[in-house]
Design an enzyme around this catalytic site. Structure first.
Site, PDB file in Angstrom:
ATOM      1  N   ASP A  34      40.389 -36.768  37.295  1.00 22.13           N
ATOM      2  CA  ASP A  34      41.491 -37.429  36.583  1.00 22.13           C
ATOM      3  C   ASP A  34      42.697 -36.512  36.412  1.00 22.13           C
ATOM      4  O   ASP A  34      43.829 -36.954  36.322  1.00 22.13           O
ATOM      5  CB  ASP A  34      41.041 -37.873  35.177  1.00 22.13           C
ATOM      6  N   LYS A  37      42.482 -32.725  40.197  1.00 21.22           N
ATOM      7  CA  LYS A  37      41.914 -31.514  40.793  1.00 21.22           C
ATOM      8  C   LYS A  37      41.667 -31.670  42.298  1.00 21.22           C
ATOM      9  O   LYS A  37      42.055 -30.820  43.087  1.00 21.22           O
ATOM     10  CB  LYS A  37      40.609 -31.144  40.092  1.00 21.22           C
ATOM     11  N   SER A  38      41.034 -32.783  42.659  1.00 22.55           N
ATOM     12  CA  SER A  38      40.734 -32.979  44.080  1.00 22.55           C
ATOM     13  C   SER A  38      42.025 -33.051  44.888  1.00 22.55           C
ATOM     14  O   SER A  38      42.117 -32.501  45.989  1.00 22.55           O
ATOM     15  CB  SER A  38      39.940 -34.264  44.288  1.00 22.55           C
ATOM     16  N   THR A 111      34.109 -26.836  41.119  1.00 21.10           N
ATOM     17  CA  THR A 111      32.963 -27.325  40.354  1.00 21.10           C
ATOM     18  C   THR A 111      33.226 -28.774  39.975  1.00 21.10           C
ATOM     19  O   THR A 111      34.268 -29.080  39.408  1.00 21.10           O
ATOM     20  CB  THR A 111      32.746 -26.470  39.096  1.00 21.10           C
ATOM     21  N   PRO A 112      32.311 -29.664  40.317  1.00 24.39           N
ATOM     22  CA  PRO A 112      32.591 -31.077  40.114  1.00 24.39           C
ATOM     23  C   PRO A 112      32.624 -31.501  38.643  1.00 24.39           C
ATOM     24  O   PRO A 112      31.832 -31.024  37.836  1.00 24.39           O
ATOM     25  CB  PRO A 112      31.440 -31.776  40.838  1.00 24.39           C
ATOM     26  N   ASP A 168      55.422 -35.573  37.990  1.00 25.81           N
ATOM     27  CA  ASP A 168      56.189 -36.740  38.460  1.00 25.81           C
ATOM     28  C   ASP A 168      56.052 -37.907  37.484  1.00 25.81           C
ATOM     29  O   ASP A 168      56.958 -38.730  37.342  1.00 25.81           O
ATOM     30  CB  ASP A 168      55.732 -37.152  39.867  1.00 25.81           C
ATOM     31  N   GLY A 486     -20.705  10.527   7.652  1.00 25.76           N
ATOM     32  CA  GLY A 486     -21.599   9.839   6.717  1.00 25.76           C
ATOM     33  C   GLY A 486     -20.876   8.941   5.728  1.00 25.76           C
ATOM     34  O   GLY A 486     -21.487   8.310   4.870  1.00 25.76           O
ATOM     35  N   GLY A 488     -19.401   6.176   6.354  1.00 27.88           N
ATOM     36  CA  GLY A 488     -19.659   4.759   6.660  1.00 27.88           C
ATOM     37  C   GLY A 488     -18.726   4.203   7.732  1.00 27.88           C
ATOM     38  O   GLY A 488     -18.651   2.993   7.929  1.00 27.88           O
ATOM     39  N   SER A 557     -11.396  12.250  12.505  1.00 24.73           N
ATOM     40  CA  SER A 557      -9.951  12.539  12.597  1.00 24.73           C
ATOM     41  C   SER A 557      -9.443  13.173  11.304  1.00 24.73           C
ATOM     42  O   SER A 557      -8.684  12.568  10.556  1.00 24.73           O
ATOM     43  CB  SER A 557      -9.163  11.276  12.959  1.00 24.73           C
TER      44      SER A 557
END
Ligand code: PPS
Ligand code: ADP
Length: 643
Positions: A34, A37-38, A111-112, A168, A486, A488, A557
């Site tokens: 519209d 562009k085309s 891009t369309p 125009d 020990g 546990g 540990s």
């Protein structure tokens, strides 16, 4: 083809040579049919004589029957014809059209229409230097004008041409033109693009498209009539847009045809590279010197952005596909998380937390959107809250990757600062992104090798911890028991594993006595050996957790620093320290293995609690009073802290 140059028929080689030397402008046209562009694209192709003669004959004929332009050739039919042709085949969302003039070559990303505008526009705009934004002179600035400008700007396009079309239909009114320019200035204030220009034109009549318009002799820049759109496209200065300050070569592949040659092939994304230059490989941080720049047509003295090259270095350093070569002194942060703008391109919504493949320059890495900061309403440019992103949504997000990557700002280095998002199941590209800034950057390279977390966690496997966890149905973590012999530990660790298994969790129990028969059979009970014992156990535990398993360790540990070093291998929350706090006298009374007695008799050296220290944890996640409660009660206390 009815091209202006006679060279095509006379001397095709000379024509192609001439073409090679011309520079190339990629641009995108934003607007709908519209807006004309085309017709505009058709006009550019037609007036620059890039239409096949048979095509021209066909549309001249079609204009008479289907056209909307009376006796004139309806150029929109040309573009729309190509479009419908395209739609019959595989759906591609962006059509690229080529044309050239004596001064430049052009690629138009077309891009369309309205539909799926964001995705298409983002795809087309990602390689464009300039955007032509079409405005219908009768309607002026519209919502879509704002949207197109914002998306072009988001993608870092520096040159915007606002083409005010259909002049125009407003009697070529200068006043109307100036009104629209003033309207657009409001948007322009919010954009980063440094170069915004306006052209009044009529694509249908050909005014100011290729030739200056007689009807609009009031349109002047710098005292001279024009420029028409094509002249503007031919002269816009784009060489300065390139980043020549930094140096970026993302390595596409390592070229090793024989033992004597090792080259790193890729397309230079930024900077100028030349032999003798010191470069740094990322993420390793290793430094070397450029030896040669090899191409098909011989060695280069210098390579520029866009050049496909193979680089050889003076030193043999380890570089793989996906790594980058940058200038020695370029400061590029390495980070596992960054902020980026994402354009979502798929019908299936983006879900924060879901794992995707992220392709960043030549590197593939798994990652997720950790948070959506805000979504941008592309029509009003307002920010709003979002918990997912639908098709065409644009949002500022925080991304988290499973491995650190070099992070560039898209605005300074689009080639390395952008990425695509790929669905791991379907392999479809579902989104694209532009990086804004790193969120948590790593230590500088020189320190990184000493950072055990970095070297353990970030390997290059394609199956990630998150994927393993997803398969197992739960997260991997470590439950680390500590306490006197020990106290546990073993019994509780065993009971915990039985309970977790019963509930369907994947587990692994590493127990002191067992590990000391295998992995650590070379270690004794001296301080250094205990430290090494715990270091190995920590690394193994980390691997199990990475496999998505709940790993339970039961080791005395005794040293706090050793436990803290193990903790540092895990993410926060994934290491649960459980202190089995049973007083020494109770452990000694239990003495299930008779070891305390032997220690008292001096038959065992360095016995914890007797002749070797035990450093109780000051802030364990869980403390179990081993002498005060039975095993079932302790287990009940524990389980709710673990899952
Ligand atoms: N000198 C000395 N001190 C402490 N314990 C000793 C010693 N010599 C052998 N044992 C037996 O080894 C088990 C402890 O091994 P760990 O690997 O857990 O020890 S450590 O974490 O490296 O300190 C420990 O097992 P638990 O009783 O299950 O704790 C003992 O059975
Ligand atoms: N909560 C508890 N109450 C009473 N006895 C316990 C408890 N937990 C463990 N025990 C006993 O204490 C002894 C040592 O337990 P164990 O799990 O082998 O300790 P560790 O692995 O810390 O050396 C075992 O005989 C065990 O049955």
């Amino acid at each position: 083809m009815a091209h202006a140059s006679d060279l095509i028929s006379d001397d095709i080689e000379a024509y192609l040579k001439e073409h090679e030397r011309k520079d190339l402008l990629r641009f995108i046209t934003c607007g709908s049919v519209d807006d004309g562009k085309s017709t505009l694209i058709g006009r550019l192709l037609h007036d620059s004589k890039m239409i096949y003669e048979d095509q021209l004959a066909a549309i001249t004929q079609a204009s008479k029957t289907a056209g909307t332009t009376g006796d004139e050739v309806d150029l929109a039919l040309l573009v729309d014809g190509l479009q419908s042709e395209r739609e019959q085949g595989i759906t591609i969302d962006v059509a690229y059209r080529f044309f050239s003039t004596d001064r430049r070559k052009f690629i138009i990303a077309d891009t369309p229409g309205h539909e799926q505008y964001t995705r298409n526009m983002a795809t087309g705009a990602s390689t464009a230097s300039l955007a032509v934004i079409l405005v219908d002179a009768r309607h002026g600035v519209q919502t879509q004008t704002r949207r197109h400008s914002f998306i072009a700007d988001l993608l870092g396009i520096q040159h915007l041409v606002v083409a005010i079309n259909k002049m125009d239909l407003v009697d070529y009114s200068q006043e109307r033109y100036e009104e629209i320019v003033a309207e657009y200035q409001e948007i322009a204030g919010k954009l980063n693009a440094p170069d915004i220009r306006f052209v009044p034109l009529s694509a249908l009549k050909g005014d100011n498209v290729v030739n200056p318009s007689e009807a609009m002799d009031w349109y002047r820049v710098d005292g001279k009539q024009g420029p028409a759109l094509l002249e503007l496209l031919e002269t816009v200065e784009i060489t300065h847009d390139q980043n020549l300050r930094d140096l970026r070569l993302p390595v596409q592949y390592v070229n090793r045809p024989n033992l004597d040659f090792r080259g790193y092939a890729g397309t230079l994304a930024a900077g100028v590279m030349s032999p003798g230059q010191k470069v740094r490989a990322l993420p390793s941080g290793k430094v070397s010197t450029v030896e040669r720049l090899v191409t098909w047509d011989g060695d280069l003295e210098a390579a520029y952005p866009g050049d496909a090259i193979t680089v050889t270095l003076e030193d043999e350093i380890d570089i793989s596909r996906g790594d980058w070569l940058v200038a020695e002194n370029d400061e590029v942060p390495l980070a596992t998380s960054f902020e980026a703008d994402i354009v979502w391109m798929h019908e299936t919504a983006l879900e924060p937390g879901k794992l995707y493949d992220i392709k960043l320059a030549t590197r593939d890495v798994a990652g997720k959107v950790a948070a959506i900061d805000y979504q941008v309403d592309v029509n009003t440019l307002e920010h709003r809250h979002a918990d997912h992103l639908d098709l065409n949504a644009i949002a500022r997000c925080a991304l988290e990757l499973t491995a650190p990557v070099p992070v560039d700002d898209y605005r300074t280095s689009p080639g390395t600062g952008s990425f695509i998002i790929i669905d791991r199941l379907t392999n479809i590209t579902v989104g694209a992104g532009m990086i804004h800034r790193p969120l948590e950057s790593e230590l500088p390279y020189e320190f990184r090798e000493h950072d055990s977390k970095a070297s353990v966690v970030w390997n290059r496997t394609s199956v990630t911890q998150a994927m393993r966890e997803q398969l197992n149905g739960h997260a991997g973590k470590c439950v680390w028991f500590t306490g006197l012999s020990g106290s546990g530990k073993s019994s509780l660790a065993n009971a915990l594993e039985v309970e977790l298994n019963r509930r369907g969790y994947h587990t692994m129990l590493l127990d002191g006595d067992n590990i000391r028969h295998g992995l650590c059979k070379d270690l004794g009970m001296g301080e250094a050996d205990r430290t090494e014992n715990i270091r190995r156990v920590g690394e193994v535990a980390r691997l199990f957790a990475e496999a998505g398993i709940i790993v339970i360790t039961a080791f005395i540990s005794p040293f706090r620093a050793d436990r803290d070093a193990a903790r540092a291998l895990f993410d926060e929350g994934d290491f649960i320290e459980v202190h089995v706090d049973t007083p020494l006298d109770i452990c000694e009374q239990r003495d299930p293995k008779g070891l305390y007695q032997k220690a008292r008799e001096g038959r065992i050296a360095d016995f914890t609690g007797i002749s070797s220290p035990y450093e109780a944890p000051p802030q364990a996640e869980v403390t179990l009073k081993g002498a005060e409660h039975g095993q079932q009660e302790l287990l009940a206390q524990l389980i709710k802290r673990v899952i």
